[in-house]
Design an enzyme around this catalytic site. Sequence first.
Site, PDB file in Angstrom:
ATOM      1  N   ASN B  16       0.760  -1.143  -0.427  1.00 40.43           N
ATOM      2  CA  ASN B  16      -0.117  -0.338   0.068  1.00 40.43           C
ATOM      3  C   ASN B  16       0.711   1.172   0.116  1.00 40.43           C
ATOM      4  OD1 ASN B  16      -3.116  -0.065   0.411  1.00 40.43           O
ATOM      5  ND2 ASN B  16      -2.055  -2.021   1.311  1.00 40.43           N
ATOM      6  N   CYS B  17      -0.074   2.330  -0.692  1.00 43.26           N
ATOM      7  CA  CYS B  17       1.079   3.623  -0.622  1.00 43.26           C
ATOM      8  C   CYS B  17       1.025   4.095   0.694  1.00 43.26           C
ATOM      9  CB  CYS B  17       0.044   4.712  -0.527  1.00 43.26           C
ATOM     10  SG  CYS B  17       0.877   6.603  -0.595  1.00 43.26           S
ATOM     11  N   PRO B  18       2.855   4.700   0.644  1.00 43.53           N
ATOM     12  CA  PRO B  18       3.551   5.604  -0.250  1.00 43.53           C
ATOM     13  C   PRO B  18       4.310   3.901  -0.834  1.00 43.53           C
ATOM     14  CG  PRO B  18       4.637   5.406   2.249  1.00 43.53           C
ATOM     15  CD  PRO B  18       3.448   4.084   1.957  1.00 43.53           C
TER      16      PRO B  18
END
Lengths: 159, 78
Positions: B16-18
């Site tokens: 997942n981000c980042p």
Amino acid sequence: MENKKKRMAIIASKGTLDMAYPPLILASTAAAMDAEVAIFYTLYGVDIVNKKKNHSLKVAPIANPAMPSPVPFPNILGVLPGMTSLATMMMNGMIKKINWPSIPELLSLCTEAGVRMIACTPTLEMTGVSKADLVEGVEVAGAAEFLDFAFDANISLFV
Amino acid sequence: MADIKPDATLDCKGMNCPLPILKTKKAIQGLTTGQVLFLEVTDAGSKSDIPALLRRTGDELVEMNESNGVFSFTIKKG
């Protein structure tokens, strides 16, 4: 690709687990996007770069009605003993579920990407934290040093 | 992907981000100008995040595809 690099200045003033992530995520991402980034850690925010504390930051459920709960839960019960540990355990579970890096891991990603980390001198003085307690690469300076960087920032955030 | 052979591949599925952004940046840094990276991501935000990263770094998005929730990007280092 711009001739002049974009610049982001962040003040991290909170020392809870939930509030430690946003500055570090934005900082590491901005650095990846070729921006110059500095984070100024002040007051409770210094805990984020304190080696003795940053692997065990906590979430406060009291006065945080947004804290998700498996059962309906009156916020005032957050004063009960053990509630902070419970909320922290849940938060850590959620963080694990989405594969997020831990705070120390995210910090090393930041320093690796060239993010400048500055810990506020009066806070260190006030809380008896020494430079040796801080994560490697963290500078110790006051407001003027941070502002000298922040005056030319395209983005300034207070977290 | 038809005719471009990647010089490197990166699997960011499940991240997942980042993380996909940070790993992609690192992978691009390991290439020389003109070399190509093939990237796979499942994070829904990557559809706009990866192009945004590349706009800032000056690298080129050659191709983007989506199938079964996996976004794939062909990136040429600028």
